[in-house]
Design a protein around this motif. Structure first.
Motif, PDB file in Angstrom:
ATOM      1  N   GLU A   9      32.569  -3.339  26.375  1.00  0.00           N
ATOM      2  CA  GLU A   9      33.157  -3.011  27.674  1.00  0.00           C
ATOM      3  C   GLU A   9      34.655  -3.306  27.706  1.00  0.00           C
ATOM      4  OE1 GLU A   9      30.887  -4.815  30.770  1.00  0.00           O
ATOM      5  OE2 GLU A   9      29.050  -3.709  30.278  1.00  0.00           O
ATOM      6  N   LEU A  10      35.083  -4.360  27.023  1.00  0.00           N
ATOM      7  CA  LEU A  10      36.509  -4.673  26.972  1.00  0.00           C
ATOM      8  C   LEU A  10      37.292  -3.536  26.327  1.00  0.00           C
ATOM      9  CD1 LEU A  10      36.459  -8.437  25.885  1.00  0.00           C
ATOM     10  CD2 LEU A  10      37.209  -7.534  28.094  1.00  0.00           C
ATOM     11  N   VAL A  11      36.758  -2.997  25.246  1.00  0.00           N
ATOM     12  CA  VAL A  11      37.431  -1.865  24.590  1.00  0.00           C
ATOM     13  C   VAL A  11      37.403  -0.641  25.492  1.00  0.00           C
ATOM     14  CG1 VAL A  11      37.403  -0.297  22.618  1.00  0.00           C
ATOM     15  CG2 VAL A  11      36.888  -2.719  22.275  1.00  0.00           C
ATOM     16  N   HIS A  12      36.237  -0.338  26.035  1.00  0.00           N
ATOM     17  CA  HIS A  12      36.086   0.895  26.814  1.00  0.00           C
ATOM     18  C   HIS A  12      37.020   0.914  28.019  1.00  0.00           C
ATOM     19  CE1 HIS A  12      33.810   4.552  27.665  1.00  0.00           C
ATOM     20  NE2 HIS A  12      33.889   4.232  28.943  1.00  0.00           N
ATOM     21  N   ARG A  13      37.200  -0.232  28.662  1.00  0.00           N
ATOM     22  CA  ARG A  13      38.094  -0.282  29.824  1.00  0.00           C
ATOM     23  C   ARG A  13      39.559  -0.189  29.408  1.00  0.00           C
ATOM     24  NH1 ARG A  13      34.430  -4.433  31.644  1.00  0.00           N
ATOM     25  NH2 ARG A  13      35.908  -6.039  30.973  1.00  0.00           N
ATOM     26  N   ALA A  14      39.894  -0.813  28.289  1.00  0.00           N
ATOM     27  CA  ALA A  14      41.305  -0.913  27.910  1.00  0.00           C
ATOM     28  C   ALA A  14      41.896   0.403  27.423  1.00  0.00           C
ATOM     29  CB  ALA A  14      41.482  -1.986  26.827  1.00  0.00           C
TER      30      ALA A  14
ATOM     31  N   MET B 252      37.778   9.957  21.755  1.00  0.00           N
ATOM     32  CA  MET B 252      36.413  10.267  21.336  1.00  0.00           C
ATOM     33  C   MET B 252      35.386   9.410  22.069  1.00  0.00           C
ATOM     34  SD  MET B 252      36.701  12.748  19.221  1.00  0.00           S
ATOM     35  CE  MET B 252      35.020  12.782  18.610  1.00  0.00           C
ATOM     36  N   TYR B 253      35.818   8.310  22.649  1.00  0.00           N
ATOM     37  CA  TYR B 253      34.882   7.424  23.348  1.00  0.00           C
ATOM     38  C   TYR B 253      34.754   7.756  24.835  1.00  0.00           C
ATOM     39  CZ  TYR B 253      35.893   4.515  19.227  1.00  0.00           C
ATOM     40  OH  TYR B 253      36.085   4.048  17.946  1.00  0.00           O
ATOM     41  N   ARG B 254      35.781   8.372  25.417  1.00  0.00           N
ATOM     42  CA  ARG B 254      35.814   8.480  26.878  1.00  0.00           C
ATOM     43  C   ARG B 254      35.654   9.897  27.395  1.00  0.00           C
ATOM     44  NH1 ARG B 254      37.123   3.684  30.031  1.00  0.00           N
ATOM     45  NH2 ARG B 254      36.765   5.300  31.574  1.00  0.00           N
ATOM     46  N   ASP B 255      35.657  10.872  26.521  1.00  0.00           N
ATOM     47  CA  ASP B 255      35.688  12.274  26.933  1.00  0.00           C
ATOM     48  C   ASP B 255      34.279  12.780  27.253  1.00  0.00           C
ATOM     49  OD1 ASP B 255      35.910  15.109  27.026  1.00  0.00           O
ATOM     50  OD2 ASP B 255      37.737  14.998  25.837  1.00  0.00           O
ATOM     51  N   PRO B 256      34.017  13.214  28.500  1.00  0.00           N
ATOM     52  CA  PRO B 256      32.680  13.716  28.849  1.00  0.00           C
ATOM     53  C   PRO B 256      32.314  15.003  28.124  1.00  0.00           C
ATOM     54  CG  PRO B 256      34.211  14.034  30.675  1.00  0.00           C
ATOM     55  CD  PRO B 256      34.918  13.173  29.677  1.00  0.00           C
ATOM     56  N   ASP B 257      33.311  15.808  27.743  1.00  0.00           N
ATOM     57  CA  ASP B 257      33.006  17.024  26.983  1.00  0.00           C
ATOM     58  C   ASP B 257      32.510  16.680  25.575  1.00  0.00           C
ATOM     59  OD1 ASP B 257      33.828  18.546  29.140  1.00  0.00           O
ATOM     60  OD2 ASP B 257      35.862  18.815  28.386  1.00  0.00           O
ATOM     61  N   ILE B 258      33.145  15.701  24.965  1.00  0.00           N
ATOM     62  CA  ILE B 258      32.692  15.234  23.649  1.00  0.00           C
ATOM     63  C   ILE B 258      31.275  14.698  23.760  1.00  0.00           C
ATOM     64  CG2 ILE B 258      33.051  13.473  21.881  1.00  0.00           C
ATOM     65  CD1 ILE B 258      35.061  15.703  21.642  1.00  0.00           C
ATOM     66  N   TYR B 259      31.028  13.925  24.810  1.00  0.00           N
ATOM     67  CA  TYR B 259      29.689  13.368  25.024  1.00  0.00           C
ATOM     68  C   TYR B 259      28.636  14.476  25.115  1.00  0.00           C
ATOM     69  CZ  TYR B 259      25.702  11.367  27.461  1.00  0.00           C
ATOM     70  OH  TYR B 259      24.416  11.009  27.822  1.00  0.00           O
ATOM     71  N   ALA B 260      28.936  15.523  25.871  1.00  0.00           N
ATOM     72  CA  ALA B 260      27.975  16.619  26.029  1.00  0.00           C
ATOM     73  C   ALA B 260      27.709  17.314  24.698  1.00  0.00           C
ATOM     74  CB  ALA B 260      28.499  17.624  27.064  1.00  0.00           C
ATOM     75  N   LEU B 261      28.751  17.501  23.903  1.00  0.00           N
ATOM     76  CA  LEU B 261      28.573  18.155  22.613  1.00  0.00           C
ATOM     77  C   LEU B 261      27.766  17.275  21.657  1.00  0.00           C
ATOM     78  CD1 LEU B 261      29.311  20.763  21.110  1.00  0.00           C
ATOM     79  CD2 LEU B 261      31.324  19.580  20.220  1.00  0.00           C
ATOM     80  N   GLU B 262      27.906  15.963  21.781  1.00  0.00           N
ATOM     81  CA  GLU B 262      27.123  15.042  20.948  1.00  0.00           C
ATOM     82  C   GLU B 262      25.625  15.220  21.160  1.00  0.00           C
ATOM     83  OE1 GLU B 262      30.290  11.305  20.875  1.00  0.00           O
ATOM     84  OE2 GLU B 262      28.596  11.310  22.281  1.00  0.00           O
ATOM     85  N   GLN B 263      25.231  15.488  22.390  1.00  0.00           N
ATOM     86  CA  GLN B 263      23.802  15.648  22.648  1.00  0.00           C
ATOM     87  C   GLN B 263      23.225  16.813  21.834  1.00  0.00           C
ATOM     88  OE1 GLN B 263      22.245  13.240  24.445  1.00  0.00           O
ATOM     89  NE2 GLN B 263      24.307  12.380  24.536  1.00  0.00           N
TER      90      GLN B 263
END
Length: 432
Positions: free
Chosen positions: A377-382, A31-42
């Motif tokens: 950022e530590l979470v997002h990268r890991a 849910m944090y890294r998916d660009p499709d989820i991001y687009a739907l959030e907008q």
């Protein structure tokens, strides 16, 4: 669903990741890294039935004053019109879609697009088109072209004690209903008299905006991650504190207070509960402790309040430093946090200087909060290769989301996710 990165139907997209528990005590990393989820959030979140924080009225005090902001990743102009009314419009020309206002703030009679010089008044109405009739009767727009049909897209706005909120949705409940009693009360507490802006900070974070939103709803980390806060006792987990939620759990206020422990309850040792953390010597003293001196100014004993309003902001009181953090999305992998520091119009010079000095506790290089961006950022990268795995959000217990009487809790994060899933149309639980 043309806004999505893929052409996958929304119904299929929302089943791409599973929430095993209906109380959102396990969050899928995808849910944090998916660009499709991001687009739907907008569409579903930032342009959905919510009120987004926009600005303060004191930032646009005179007719023609404007500020350029963003709601999610949509550029927005907030300005005051000639009659004193406040308007918010999408900063995108109705002609070719170019950015209209390119200055961050200023004063103007009209907003003019540099591309083809179409101009719009302070309500967003299209008022000027060069060569609309062509040259010598040749070219130009059709004779029946109606400028009134090509205004800048408008947001609904409401204000509360000088704080401006906007929404794209006609279905959004009235602002006081959306905020609910605890957060109407908190905004009236913080904005009980006229304010003035002291300055701004901007922070770029290479991580998903929801990780930052979670961080604000995670009082548990405040007394473990932030060494300055632990060492000098601004808010330790063994002190007096808790979390207040609205009736839906979407908003949260983490708080800490001076004194006032329950009758007969002993004051805990400074290091109580910290023995195995390796978080250092809690007996260190500042050479100049005035940095942390709290000057009492409210009719309560709250010395720290972090009021997170779904979906895009928090209202912060750390001692006497007051700020609003608005987070603006850039992509699934990046967001920007814009902090507006303020004080009261009747502050004397000493108090204004004290607020500015205490402002060193917050922001991207703040003595207290500089670690937040790095933690995100530590979470997002890991999690980049394990999007099917889940985080565990269970401190404070699972099940119903409700107010918390201590700071060792994840419950406010679960409240955020429950409301998020509701707006996104995501089913949660074993049967999802």
């Amino acid at each position: 669903m043309s806004a999505l990165v893929t052409q996958e139907p929304a119904a299929d997209l929302l089943h791409r990741y599973s929430f095993p528990q209906s109380d959102c005590s396990q969050i899928p990393y995808g849910m944090y890294r998916d660009p499709d989820i991001y687009a739907l959030e907008q569409e579903k979140i930032f342009r959905g039935p919510v009120w987004n924080y926009l600005a303060l009225e004191c930032e646009v005090p005179k007719p023609g004053d404007f500020r350029v902001i963003a709601v999610g990743d949509t550029p927005v102009i907030v300005n005051r019109a000639k009659d004193g009314s406040i308007h918010a419009v999408v900063n995108r020309c109705a002609h070719r879609g170019a950015t209209v206002q390119r200055q961050l703030h200023g004063n103007t009679k009209v907003h003019t697009c540099c591309y083809h010089q179409w101009s719009f008044d302070l309500t967003g109405k299209l008022v000027g088109i060069p060569f609309q009739r062509g040259v010598n009767g040749i070219g130009g727009l059709p004779a029946d072209f109606d400028k009134s049909c090509h205004s800048l897209q408008r947001l609904r706005i409401e204000t509360l004690n000088g704080v401006i909120f906007g929404t794209f949705s006609d279905e959004t409940a009235p602002l006081v209903e959306f905020l609910d009693v605890p957060f109407v009360t908190q905004l009236k507490r913080l904005f009980h008299k006229p304010v003035r802006v002291l300055g701004y900070q901007r922070q770029r974070i290479f991580g998903n905006w929801k990780l930052y939103s979670e961080n604000l709803r995670d009082p548990n980390h405040g007394g473990l991650l932030h060494m300055f806060q632990i060492t000098f006792g601004i808010a330790r987990l063994n002190g007096k504190g808790g979390a207040t939620l609205d009736s839906e759990g979407k908003h949260n206020m983490s708080w800490a207070a001076q004194g006032g422990r329950k009758d007969g309850e002993p004051e805990p040792a400074k290091d109580a509960g910290y023995g195995d953390t390796g978080r250092g010597d809690m007996n260190i003293k500042l050479r100049d402790p005035s940095l942390l001196t709290y000057r009492h100014e409210y009719p309560d004993d709250l010395t720290l309040t972090i009021a997170s309003i779904f979906p895009n902001c928090c209202f912060q009181q750390i001692g006497n430093t007051l700020a609003i953090r608005q987070f603006r999305t850039t992509s699934a992998d990046e967001c920007e946090v814009v902090s507006t520091f303020y004080g009261y119009e009747d502050d004397d010079e000493g108090m204004a200087r004290h607020r500015l000095r205490m402002a060193n506790l917050a922001g991207p290089a703040g003595l207290v909060s500089m670690e937040d961006g790095e933690a995100v950022e530590l979470v997002h990268r890991a999690i980049v290769r394990d999007t099917d795995k889940h985080s565990v959000v269970a401190f404070g217990g699972v099940g119903a989301v409700k107010d918390q009487e201590n700071l060792v809790t994840d419950v406010p994060m679960r409240g955020f996710w429950i409301h998020y899933c509701k707006l996104m149309g995501i089913e949660t639980g074993a049967s999802a």
